[in-house]
Write a protein that holds these residues in place. Structure first.
Motif, mmCIF file in Angstrom:
data_model
loop_
_atom_site.group_PDB
_atom_site.id
_atom_site.type_symbol
_atom_site.label_atom_id
_atom_site.label_comp_id
_atom_site.label_asym_id
_atom_site.label_seq_id
_atom_site.Cartn_x
_atom_site.Cartn_y
_atom_site.Cartn_z
ATOM 1 N N HIS A 33 42.246 27.187 43.827
ATOM 2 C CA HIS A 33 41.740 28.464 44.349
ATOM 3 C C HIS A 33 41.785 29.500 43.225
ATOM 4 C CE1 HIS A 33 40.837 31.454 47.417
ATOM 5 N NE2 HIS A 33 41.759 32.225 46.872
ATOM 6 N N ARG A 34 40.666 30.182 43.016
ATOM 7 C CA ARG A 34 40.598 31.269 42.049
ATOM 8 C C ARG A 34 40.222 32.534 42.800
ATOM 9 N NH1 ARG A 34 36.898 27.712 40.025
ATOM 10 N NH2 ARG A 34 35.185 29.163 40.321
ATOM 11 N N LYS A 35 40.752 33.645 42.297
ATOM 12 C CA LYS A 35 40.394 34.932 42.893
ATOM 13 C C LYS A 35 40.364 35.963 41.781
ATOM 14 C CE LYS A 35 41.665 38.149 46.533
ATOM 15 N NZ LYS A 35 42.590 38.439 47.608
ATOM 16 N N ILE A 36 39.332 36.775 41.777
ATOM 17 C CA ILE A 36 39.263 37.869 40.821
ATOM 18 C C ILE A 36 39.081 39.156 41.613
ATOM 19 C CG2 ILE A 36 36.813 37.522 40.380
ATOM 20 C CD1 ILE A 36 37.639 38.412 37.413
ATOM 21 N N HIS A 37 39.850 40.152 41.225
ATOM 22 C CA HIS A 37 39.910 41.426 41.942
ATOM 23 C C HIS A 37 39.576 42.546 40.963
ATOM 24 C CE1 HIS A 37 41.523 44.417 44.774
ATOM 25 N NE2 HIS A 37 42.126 44.962 43.732
ATOM 26 N N VAL A 38 38.617 43.365 41.329
ATOM 27 C CA VAL A 38 38.256 44.537 40.527
ATOM 28 C C VAL A 38 38.359 45.744 41.449
ATOM 29 C CG1 VAL A 38 36.414 45.682 39.240
ATOM 30 C CG2 VAL A 38 36.746 43.230 38.999
ATOM 31 N N ASN A 39 39.114 46.766 41.010
ATOM 32 C CA ASN A 39 39.279 47.940 41.864
ATOM 33 C C ASN A 39 39.111 49.220 41.056
ATOM 34 O OD1 ASN A 39 41.627 47.879 40.412
ATOM 35 N ND2 ASN A 39 42.989 48.021 42.162
ATOM 36 N N GLY A 40 39.255 50.333 41.741
ATOM 37 C CA GLY A 40 39.174 51.635 41.089
ATOM 38 C C GLY A 40 37.781 51.938 40.567
ATOM 39 N N GLY A 41 37.747 52.578 39.407
ATOM 40 C CA GLY A 41 36.479 52.980 38.804
ATOM 41 C C GLY A 41 35.583 51.812 38.470
ATOM 42 N N ARG A 42 36.174 50.699 38.061
ATOM 43 C CA ARG A 42 35.355 49.522 37.731
ATOM 44 C C ARG A 42 34.554 49.075 38.952
ATOM 45 N NH1 ARG A 42 40.201 48.269 35.568
ATOM 46 N NH2 ARG A 42 40.352 48.298 33.320
ATOM 47 N N ALA A 43 35.192 49.068 40.123
ATOM 48 C CA ALA A 43 34.508 48.633 41.347
ATOM 49 C C ALA A 43 33.323 49.542 41.647
ATOM 50 C CB ALA A 43 35.479 48.616 42.524
ATOM 51 N N ALA A 44 33.507 50.828 41.474
ATOM 52 C CA ALA A 44 32.409 51.758 41.727
ATOM 53 C C ALA A 44 31.264 51.535 40.745
ATOM 54 C CB ALA A 44 32.915 53.193 41.632
ATOM 55 N N HIS A 45 31.594 51.231 39.488
ATOM 56 C CA HIS A 45 30.557 51.051 38.472
ATOM 57 C C HIS A 45 29.831 49.720 38.582
ATOM 58 C CE1 HIS A 45 31.539 54.768 36.562
ATOM 59 N NE2 HIS A 45 32.784 54.393 36.319
ATOM 60 N N ILE A 46 30.440 48.726 39.195
ATOM 61 C CA ILE A 46 29.759 47.439 39.327
ATOM 62 C C ILE A 46 29.078 47.271 40.685
ATOM 63 C CG2 ILE A 46 31.309 46.296 37.703
ATOM 64 C CD1 ILE A 46 32.434 44.825 40.267
ATOM 65 N N ALA A 47 29.230 48.244 41.567
ATOM 66 C CA ALA A 47 28.681 48.117 42.920
ATOM 67 C C ALA A 47 27.166 47.905 42.906
ATOM 68 C CB ALA A 47 29.041 49.345 43.754
ATOM 69 N N ALA A 48 26.443 48.722 42.177
ATOM 70 C CA ALA A 48 24.979 48.602 42.163
ATOM 71 C C ALA A 48 24.528 47.284 41.521
ATOM 72 C CB ALA A 48 24.352 49.800 41.464
ATOM 73 N N PRO A 49 25.067 46.898 40.342
ATOM 74 C CA PRO A 49 24.656 45.602 39.797
ATOM 75 C C PRO A 49 25.020 44.425 40.711
ATOM 76 C CG PRO A 49 25.656 46.922 38.068
ATOM 77 C CD PRO A 49 25.869 47.651 39.362
ATOM 78 N N LEU A 50 26.186 44.471 41.340
ATOM 79 C CA LEU A 50 26.570 43.398 42.252
ATOM 80 C C LEU A 50 25.630 43.360 43.451
ATOM 81 C CD1 LEU A 50 28.494 41.110 43.014
ATOM 82 C CD2 LEU A 50 29.942 42.828 44.121
ATOM 83 N N GLN A 51 25.269 44.510 43.957
ATOM 84 C CA GLN A 51 24.342 44.559 45.082
ATOM 85 C C GLN A 51 22.982 43.983 44.675
ATOM 86 O OE1 GLN A 51 23.597 48.434 46.800
ATOM 87 N NE2 GLN A 51 22.975 47.528 48.732
ATOM 88 N N ASP A 52 22.543 44.225 43.439
ATOM 89 C CA ASP A 52 21.293 43.640 42.953
ATOM 90 C C ASP A 52 21.370 42.116 42.951
ATOM 91 O OD1 ASP A 52 20.280 46.189 42.573
ATOM 92 O OD2 ASP A 52 20.641 46.187 40.396
ATOM 93 N N VAL A 53 22.500 41.572 42.495
ATOM 94 C CA VAL A 53 22.685 40.118 42.479
ATOM 95 C C VAL A 53 22.629 39.570 43.901
ATOM 96 C CG1 VAL A 53 24.366 38.282 42.030
ATOM 97 C CG2 VAL A 53 23.975 40.056 40.321
ATOM 98 N N LEU A 54 23.340 40.195 44.815
ATOM 99 C CA LEU A 54 23.389 39.712 46.191
ATOM 100 C C LEU A 54 22.043 39.888 46.893
ATOM 101 C CD1 LEU A 54 26.922 41.012 47.240
ATOM 102 C CD2 LEU A 54 26.289 38.745 46.392
#
Length: 137
Positions: A33-54
């Motif tokens: 099992h692998r898990k990667i967690h991104v929080n804080g400012g990084r999460a806000a900055h990757i939200a739009a690119p991640l949404q594009d991928v999804l």
């Protein structure tokens, strides 16, 4: 039935609806099992690119807004995991944005290639140099 890694993404929001954390979890074929967690400012900055991928995979906005984990197919899960792994250790906002957008802009095949490469020593460094020219300032 073919076996494949199983991925989920969990998007955590604050009471105002802003994204405060993103988790990608993977169960591999060997039972690991692998898990990667991104929080804080990084999460806000990757939200739009991640949404594009999804969104490129047909994920609806209603799913994106849910507080429940979202099951992803292996190719899409690898793409999402690659995005989070690429930006997790970064501190500079401009690099986070450049690299997140670069990973989001990759085709599924290119993301699968880089997902495999970052498992090796210096793989993440090579990916970051490719996407932002190795900015250090």
């Amino acid at each position: 039935m073919s076996r494949a890694e199983q991925y989920t993404v969990l998007i955590t929001r604050d009471e105002d609806g802003r994204i405060v954390a993103v988790d990608v979890a993977a169960d591999d074929l060997d039972g690991g099992h692998r898990k990667i967690h991104v929080n804080g400012g990084r999460a806000a900055h990757i939200a739009a690119p991640l949404q594009d991928v999804l969104r490129s995979a047909g994920l609806r906005g209603r799913d994106w807004a849910s507080c429940k984990p979202i099951a992803l197919d292996p190719m899409l899960g690898a793409h999402a995991e690659l995005l989070l792994r690429a930006v997790k250790p970064l501190r500079r906002t401009d690099r986070i944005i450049d690299i997140a957008e670069g990973v989001a802009g990759m085709s599924r095949e290119e993301a699968a290639y880089w997902h495999a490469q970052v498992q090796h020593r210096h793989g993440l460094k090579a990916l970051r140099i490719l996407l932002d020219g190795g900015k250090r300032r």
